[in-house]
Design a protein around this motif. Structure first.
Motif, PDB file in Angstrom:
ATOM      1  N   SER A 104       0.860  -1.175   0.000  1.00  0.00           N
ATOM      2  CA  SER A 104       0.000   0.000   0.000  1.00  0.00           C
ATOM      3  C   SER A 104       0.908   1.241   0.000  1.00  0.00           C
ATOM      4  CB  SER A 104      -0.871  -0.086   1.256  1.00  0.00           C
ATOM      5  OG  SER A 104      -1.323   1.153   1.620  1.00  0.00           O
ATOM      6  N   LEU A 105       0.812   2.047  -1.053  1.00  0.00           N
ATOM      7  CA  LEU A 105       1.712   3.199  -1.212  1.00  0.00           C
ATOM      8  C   LEU A 105       1.267   4.351  -0.311  1.00  0.00           C
ATOM      9  CD1 LEU A 105       4.125   4.270  -3.062  1.00  0.00           C
ATOM     10  CD2 LEU A 105       2.323   5.530  -4.238  1.00  0.00           C
ATOM     11  N   VAL A 106       2.191   4.819   0.548  1.00  0.00           N
ATOM     12  CA  VAL A 106       1.838   5.929   1.437  1.00  0.00           C
ATOM     13  C   VAL A 106       2.554   7.231   1.056  1.00  0.00           C
ATOM     14  CG1 VAL A 106       1.180   4.476   3.387  1.00  0.00           C
ATOM     15  CG2 VAL A 106       3.557   5.201   3.170  1.00  0.00           C
ATOM     16  N   GLY A 107       3.400   7.193   0.036  1.00  0.00           N
ATOM     17  CA  GLY A 107       4.035   8.436  -0.384  1.00  0.00           C
ATOM     18  C   GLY A 107       5.089   8.220  -1.456  1.00  0.00           C
ATOM     19  N   SER A 108       5.363   9.293  -2.203  1.00  0.00           N
ATOM     20  CA  SER A 108       6.378   9.245  -3.255  1.00  0.00           C
ATOM     21  C   SER A 108       7.108  10.586  -3.258  1.00  0.00           C
ATOM     22  CB  SER A 108       5.682   9.009  -4.605  1.00  0.00           C
ATOM     23  OG  SER A 108       6.592   9.119  -5.670  1.00  0.00           O
ATOM     24  N   PHE A 109       8.423  10.536  -3.222  1.00  0.00           N
ATOM     25  CA  PHE A 109       9.230  11.756  -3.120  1.00  0.00           C
ATOM     26  C   PHE A 109      10.288  11.739  -4.219  1.00  0.00           C
ATOM     27  CE2 PHE A 109      13.065  13.948  -1.728  1.00  0.00           C
ATOM     28  CZ  PHE A 109      12.565  15.173  -1.302  1.00  0.00           C
ATOM     29  N   ALA A 110      10.535  12.908  -4.807  1.00  0.00           N
ATOM     30  CA  ALA A 110      11.595  13.013  -5.819  1.00  0.00           C
ATOM     31  C   ALA A 110      12.260  14.374  -5.707  1.00  0.00           C
ATOM     32  CB  ALA A 110      11.002  12.855  -7.216  1.00  0.00           C
ATOM     33  N   CYS A 111      13.559  14.398  -5.934  1.00  0.00           N
ATOM     34  CA  CYS A 111      14.246  15.692  -6.009  1.00  0.00           C
ATOM     35  C   CYS A 111      15.413  15.571  -6.986  1.00  0.00           C
ATOM     36  CB  CYS A 111      14.725  16.148  -4.627  1.00  0.00           C
ATOM     37  SG  CYS A 111      16.111  15.213  -3.967  1.00  0.00           S
ATOM     38  N   LYS A 112      16.040  16.692  -7.260  1.00  0.00           N
ATOM     39  CA  LYS A 112      17.171  16.693  -8.184  1.00  0.00           C
ATOM     40  C   LYS A 112      18.423  16.129  -7.525  1.00  0.00           C
ATOM     41  CE  LYS A 112      15.717  20.422 -11.161  1.00  0.00           C
ATOM     42  NZ  LYS A 112      15.924  21.801 -11.582  1.00  0.00           N
ATOM     43  N   GLY A 113      19.286  15.525  -8.343  1.00  0.00           N
ATOM     44  CA  GLY A 113      20.584  15.037  -7.872  1.00  0.00           C
ATOM     45  C   GLY A 113      21.627  15.321  -8.937  1.00  0.00           C
ATOM     46  N   TYR A 114      22.775  15.737  -8.516  1.00  0.00           N
ATOM     47  CA  TYR A 114      23.873  16.069  -9.433  1.00  0.00           C
ATOM     48  C   TYR A 114      24.068  14.935 -10.442  1.00  0.00           C
ATOM     49  CZ  TYR A 114      28.640  17.437 -10.855  1.00  0.00           C
ATOM     50  OH  TYR A 114      29.743  17.803 -11.566  1.00  0.00           O
ATOM     51  N   ASP A 115      24.116  15.317 -11.713  1.00  0.00           N
ATOM     52  CA  ASP A 115      24.099  14.327 -12.796  1.00  0.00           C
ATOM     53  C   ASP A 115      25.203  14.642 -13.785  1.00  0.00           C
ATOM     54  OD1 ASP A 115      23.482  12.659 -14.905  1.00  0.00           O
ATOM     55  OD2 ASP A 115      21.541  13.579 -15.349  1.00  0.00           O
ATOM     56  N   THR A 116      26.129  13.708 -13.928  1.00  0.00           N
ATOM     57  CA  THR A 116      27.212  13.902 -14.903  1.00  0.00           C
ATOM     58  C   THR A 116      27.243  12.753 -15.897  1.00  0.00           C
ATOM     59  OG1 THR A 116      28.761  12.833 -13.389  1.00  0.00           O
ATOM     60  CG2 THR A 116      28.697  15.240 -13.347  1.00  0.00           C
ATOM     61  N   TYR A 117      26.093  12.128 -16.101  1.00  0.00           N
ATOM     62  CA  TYR A 117      26.073  10.964 -16.980  1.00  0.00           C
ATOM     63  C   TYR A 117      26.100  11.380 -18.454  1.00  0.00           C
ATOM     64  CZ  TYR A 117      24.653   6.768 -19.381  1.00  0.00           C
ATOM     65  OH  TYR A 117      24.608   5.714 -20.246  1.00  0.00           O
ATOM     66  N   GLY A 118      26.948  10.710 -19.226  1.00  0.00           N
ATOM     67  CA  GLY A 118      26.962  10.913 -20.679  1.00  0.00           C
ATOM     68  C   GLY A 118      27.496  12.273 -21.085  1.00  0.00           C
ATOM     69  N   PRO A 119      27.006  12.782 -22.208  1.00  0.00           N
ATOM     70  CA  PRO A 119      27.560  14.018 -22.792  1.00  0.00           C
ATOM     71  C   PRO A 119      27.436  15.240 -21.876  1.00  0.00           C
ATOM     72  CG  PRO A 119      25.880  13.036 -24.239  1.00  0.00           C
ATOM     73  CD  PRO A 119      25.958  12.175 -23.040  1.00  0.00           C
ATOM     74  N   ILE A 120      26.457  15.238 -20.963  1.00  0.00           N
ATOM     75  CA  ILE A 120      26.294  16.427 -20.106  1.00  0.00           C
ATOM     76  C   ILE A 120      27.499  16.635 -19.180  1.00  0.00           C
ATOM     77  CG2 ILE A 120      23.772  16.573 -20.121  1.00  0.00           C
ATOM     78  CD1 ILE A 120      23.823  15.230 -17.392  1.00  0.00           C
ATOM     79  N   LYS A 121      28.330  15.612 -19.091  1.00  0.00           N
ATOM     80  CA  LYS A 121      29.567  15.735 -18.302  1.00  0.00           C
ATOM     81  C   LYS A 121      30.457  16.851 -18.875  1.00  0.00           C
ATOM     82  CE  LYS A 121      33.064  12.747 -16.298  1.00  0.00           C
ATOM     83  NZ  LYS A 121      33.529  11.380 -16.152  1.00  0.00           N
TER      84      LYS A 121
END
Ligand SMILES: Cc1cc2nc3c(=O)[nH]c(=O)nc-3n(C[C@H](O)[C@H](O)[C@H](O)COP(=O)(O)O)c2cc1C
Length: 149
Positions: A104-121
């Motif tokens: 039974s789902l009681v919550g869902s949370f998301a936020c940004k995280g530093y990302d250097t994957y692939g070309p954006i590096k």
């Protein structure tokens, strides 16, 4: 306060681990990487949180595979993630899977995280500095609501 276990997978920059640790501190929860799950007695907890970084629009495969193996009939669960874009909808695959396992789902949370994957590096990555203080505060507020309700 409800007895809470937080399971996480975090390998890119430790972003999700930072959120998992902040939540655990706030909720006085037990925290464990998804690799160590076999050593934890999950049935002892009233609420289980599942958190991971996002790869290709979904929580890390290791988390999805591990979560699918749990017996979660009637168990309260929440999910969280960090990603370059910080989109909440990235949590959907994990939510679907947990619901299918009877949780039974009681919550869902998301936020940004530093990302250097692939070309954006090449351009220094995106979401530099995240999770930041505000993200951590939001995560603490999120779990506080869950464990006291
Ligand atoms: C292989 C890979 C694929 C990724 N795909 C996405 C993506 O589809 N969308 C996004 O917003 N971020 C994406 N990211 C960025 C990570 O989700 C983000 O940096 C996250 O905070 C990493 O968490 P961690 O440090 O806990 O592992 C990706 C990172 C990696 C390494």
């Amino acid at each position: 306060m409800k007895k809470c276990l937080i399971l996480y997978d975090s390998y890119h920059h430790g972003n999700t681990e930072k959120i998992a640790r902040a939540m655990a501190e706030q909720a006085n929860a037990k925290i464990c990487t998804i690799d160590k799950v076999p050593t934890v007695r999950t049935e002892e907890y009233e609420i289980i949180g599942f958190g991971a970084g996002i790869a290709y629009g979904r929580p890390y495969d290791k988390m999805l595979k591990a979560a699918a193996r749990f017996s979660l009939q009637g168990k309260a669960v929440f999910v969280f993630s960090t990603s370059g874009m910080g989109k909440a909808k990235y949590n959907s695959a994990l939510i679907e899977l947990l619901k299918n396992a009877g949780a039974s789902l009681v919550g869902s949370f998301a936020c940004k995280g530093y990302d250097t994957y692939g070309p954006i590096k090449m351009v220094g990555g995106i979401a530099k500095g995240h999770p930041d203080e505000e993200d951590v505060a939001a995560a603490k507020q999120f779990i506080q609501r869950i464990v006291v309700s």
